[in-house]
Design an enzyme around this catalytic site. Structure first.
Site, short mmCIF file in Angstrom:
data_model
loop_
_atom_site.label_atom_id
_atom_site.label_comp_id
_atom_site.label_asym_id
_atom_site.label_seq_id
_atom_site.Cartn_x
_atom_site.Cartn_y
_atom_site.Cartn_z
N SER A 116 -30.04 18.95 76.95
CA SER A 116 -29.28 18.37 78.05
C SER A 116 -29.92 17.06 78.45
O SER A 116 -31.11 16.85 78.23
CB SER A 116 -29.30 19.34 79.24
N TYR A 156 -33.30 23.89 87.09
CA TYR A 156 -32.62 23.90 85.78
C TYR A 156 -33.11 22.73 84.92
O TYR A 156 -33.42 22.90 83.75
CB TYR A 156 -31.11 23.85 85.96
N LYS A 160 -34.97 22.82 81.09
CA LYS A 160 -34.55 22.09 79.89
C LYS A 160 -35.67 21.19 79.38
O LYS A 160 -35.88 21.06 78.18
CB LYS A 160 -33.29 21.25 80.19
#
Length: 176
Positions: A116, A156, A160
């Site tokens: 991401s 989050y 990643k």
């Protein structure tokens, strides 16, 4: 993401072995209904946190696509259990299965690790708006506690970041 990837691979005539969390899950039906699935799709149950869970599925694989990582940004009570362990240990377990597959089959697969922009970009201060990102950039503002603390989106982002850094280190160590 994984379903679309599988659909495109099947459409191009590839034989696909993939993992799902549970073969009993009703969502598995959407994979089995894909064109070409009855002939070229093989499903394996695997737990991201269990070492060796991917061994059978990727034995002798020429290509490995790692697309699994939790996307949780709200209701996080334990970031380690809900985000960091699945992202980081899942990556380690996938690469561990790759290493064992290489030892057994001699086939060194091409690995595609989906990540991401969160791994390279956290807060706006990470990069001036008029500059683009490249492979040398990393998210420098996200942290294990969140920035600001307990910010689900930042937790989050951090998951990643740590998973992608680990993937690069393991890929280099395994020469893949």
């Amino acid at each position: 993401l994984a379903t679309e990837l599988i659909a495109q691979l099947l459409k191009r005539g590839y034989r696909v072995r993939t993992t799902v969390r549970s073969l009993a899950n009703k969502n598995v039906a959407c994979l089995q209904a894909l064109p070409g699935a009855s002939v070229s799709l093989e499903l394996h149950e695997a737990d991201l946190l269990k070492q060796g869970a991917f061994d059978e599925c990727m034995a002798g694989a020429e290509y490995v696509f790692h697309t699994a990582s939790p996307f949780v940004t709200a209701g996080i009570t334990d970031p380690q259990a809900q985000l960091y362990a699945p992202a980081l240990d899942g990556t380690r377990n996938v690469f561990g299965s790759i290493a064992r597959s290489i030892q057994e089959s001699g086939v060194r697969p091409r690995v595609v690790f989906t990540s991401s922009v969160a791994a390279i970009f956290g807060r706006a201060a990470d990069k001036p708006a008029d500059q683009s990102f490249d492979e040398d950039d990393w998210n420098t503002s996200s942290c294990a506690e969140g920035n600001p603390p307990n910010d689900g989106i930042d937790l989050y982002r951090y998951s990643k970041l740590i998973a992608e850094k680990e993937a690069w280190a393991l890929a280099e160590a395994q020469r893949i």
